[in-house]
Design a protein around this motif. Sequence first.
Motif, short mmCIF file in Angstrom:
data_model
loop_
_atom_site.label_atom_id
_atom_site.label_comp_id
_atom_site.label_asym_id
_atom_site.label_seq_id
_atom_site.Cartn_x
_atom_site.Cartn_y
_atom_site.Cartn_z
N LEU A 3 5.99 15.31 -4.50
CA LEU A 3 6.97 14.23 -4.58
C LEU A 3 6.27 12.92 -4.91
O LEU A 3 5.10 12.72 -4.59
N SER A 6 7.26 7.12 -3.19
CA SER A 6 8.48 6.49 -2.69
C SER A 6 9.50 7.53 -2.23
O SER A 6 10.15 7.37 -1.19
N ASN A 7 9.63 8.63 -2.99
CA ASN A 7 10.57 9.68 -2.61
C ASN A 7 10.13 10.39 -1.33
O ASN A 7 10.95 10.75 -0.49
N ARG A 10 10.91 8.16 1.66
CA ARG A 10 12.36 8.14 1.93
C ARG A 10 12.79 9.45 2.62
O ARG A 10 13.65 9.45 3.51
N LEU A 11 12.19 10.55 2.19
CA LEU A 11 12.51 11.85 2.80
C LEU A 11 12.09 11.88 4.26
O LEU A 11 12.83 12.37 5.13
#
Length: 204
Positions: A3, A6-7, A10-11
């Motif tokens: 990933l 940033s993703n 967020r996860l």
Amino acid sequence: QPLLESNAMRLLQKNKVHVAFLALQGTNGGEGMVQHALRTAGIRFVGSPALSSALAMNKPVSARVLKDHGLQVPEFITVHHRVWNKNAQRIAREAVKKIGLPLMVKSSYGGSRASTTILRRLDDLKFTKIIQAVDHALSFGKEVMIQKFISGRELTCGVVDQNGISRPLLPTEIKLTKEDSFDEGIEETVPPKRMSPDFIKKVQ
């Protein structure tokens, strides 16, 4: 599929992760970038902070820090690829003159295994083996560390902080099963049960 940073953050936040247990080593994990991202996202994590991790992955910088704090560090020089490409033979000659033999050649960054060569003797007056070792180490990064080789036991001893107090863990000895090589798959570890209590205490 990896990933984006940033993703991934967020996860972790979406799943309400309270503490991240880091089991990362080497580049893309041990150099402080993940630790920095977690701190920015407000997620607590186990292990050293970003700055400490980054310093530990930079061998010349960490060696200077240790020396500044009174610890003995084998003599070394660093060579950048731009300088090396113009003056390889001269630098190799000066390294042997200043550091002596045996010596180690390794990348200044990341892990030591694949990039490291131990040189115990000169093969010719053109310093062919040293030049080959530096060229090999430069394939792992832009800077190389040429350091005095110290023969002896290699031990690792982790330290954890508990309620503001630093506590050493049990040490482990690292042995190479193949002489003069740091290739993958040739290390074995010696557990603390094969060390005397006095020796363990001295290491800690």
